[in-house]
Design a protein around this motif. Structure first.
Motif, short mmCIF file in Angstrom:
data_model
loop_
_atom_site.label_atom_id
_atom_site.label_comp_id
_atom_site.label_asym_id
_atom_site.label_seq_id
_atom_site.Cartn_x
_atom_site.Cartn_y
_atom_site.Cartn_z
N LYS A 83 14.83 68.43 76.80
CA LYS A 83 14.66 69.68 76.06
C LYS A 83 13.57 69.54 75.00
N ALA A 84 13.56 68.41 74.30
CA ALA A 84 12.53 68.19 73.27
C ALA A 84 11.14 68.16 73.89
N GLN A 85 11.02 67.52 75.04
CA GLN A 85 9.73 67.49 75.73
C GLN A 85 9.35 68.89 76.20
N CYS A 86 10.32 69.65 76.66
CA CYS A 86 10.07 71.01 77.11
C CYS A 86 9.60 71.90 75.96
N MET A 87 10.17 71.69 74.78
CA MET A 87 9.76 72.48 73.61
C MET A 87 8.31 72.19 73.24
N THR A 89 5.87 70.92 75.51
CA THR A 89 4.91 71.16 76.60
C THR A 89 5.19 72.41 77.42
N SER A 90 6.32 73.05 77.23
CA SER A 90 6.81 74.20 78.01
C SER A 90 6.91 73.88 79.51
N VAL A 91 7.19 72.61 79.82
CA VAL A 91 7.47 72.17 81.19
C VAL A 91 8.76 71.36 81.13
N HIS A 92 9.80 71.85 81.79
CA HIS A 92 11.07 71.13 81.81
C HIS A 92 11.06 70.17 83.00
N VAL A 93 11.30 68.90 82.73
CA VAL A 93 11.39 67.87 83.77
C VAL A 93 12.83 67.42 83.82
N GLY A 94 13.46 67.60 84.97
CA GLY A 94 14.84 67.18 85.13
C GLY A 94 14.96 65.68 84.92
N PRO A 95 15.85 65.24 84.03
CA PRO A 95 15.92 63.82 83.70
C PRO A 95 16.38 62.94 84.87
N TYR A 96 17.15 63.48 85.78
CA TYR A 96 17.64 62.67 86.89
C TYR A 96 16.91 62.97 88.19
N ALA A 102 7.67 74.65 85.35
CA ALA A 102 6.62 75.01 84.40
C ALA A 102 6.79 76.45 83.93
N GLY A 103 6.15 76.76 82.80
CA GLY A 103 6.14 78.12 82.28
C GLY A 103 7.41 78.50 81.54
N MET A 104 8.08 77.55 80.96
CA MET A 104 9.30 77.83 80.22
C MET A 104 8.99 78.49 78.89
N GLN A 105 9.88 79.35 78.45
CA GLN A 105 9.78 79.91 77.11
C GLN A 105 10.43 78.91 76.16
N THR A 106 9.82 78.69 75.03
CA THR A 106 10.33 77.66 74.10
C THR A 106 11.27 78.32 73.10
N ARG A 107 12.48 78.56 73.56
CA ARG A 107 13.53 79.08 72.66
C ARG A 107 14.72 78.20 72.75
#
Length: 107
Positions: A83-87, A89-96, A102-107
């Motif tokens: 989540k911290a990385q997504c906030m 870069t706005s790209v969520h990478v599944g940890p597992y 890509a293109g996530m909103q940072t909320r």
């Protein structure tokens, strides 16, 4: 006699294929994604609508990550790091899984 039987067989099969007696299958599309002739009861349509209802935010993906990784010992830490990385870069990478969204909103 044989010619009449062949013509009659072809005529009957042509009528049967074009008539309303044949069933409507779920692969008829009406120009929209995943809308089928079964009135929206198909698995593909239901899954598409379920995915569209998910908010595409870093917080929502982190919450689903935490929910899905309850069996993992380090699930909370891994999901919060994602989540911290997504906030940032706005790209969520599944940890597992390593899947990137890509293109996530940072909320």
């Amino acid at each position: 006699m044989k010619t009449v039987a062949i013509i009659l067989t072809l005529a009957i099969s042509g009528i049967a294929l074009s008539s309303e007696l044949t069933p409507a299958y779920a692969n008829k599309m009406d120009g929209k994604c995943c809308v089928s002739s079964d009135g929206g009861r198909s698995f593909r349509y239901r899954m598409g609508m379920r995915r569209a209802a998910i908010p595409h935010t870093c917080s929502a993906y982190a919450a689903s990550c935490i929910r899905d990784s309850r069996a993992q010992a380090d699930g909370l830490q891994m999901c919060m790091a994602a989540k911290a990385q997504c906030m940032r870069t706005s790209v969520h990478v599944g940890p597992y899984s390593g899947r990137q969204y890509a293109g996530m909103q940072t909320r």
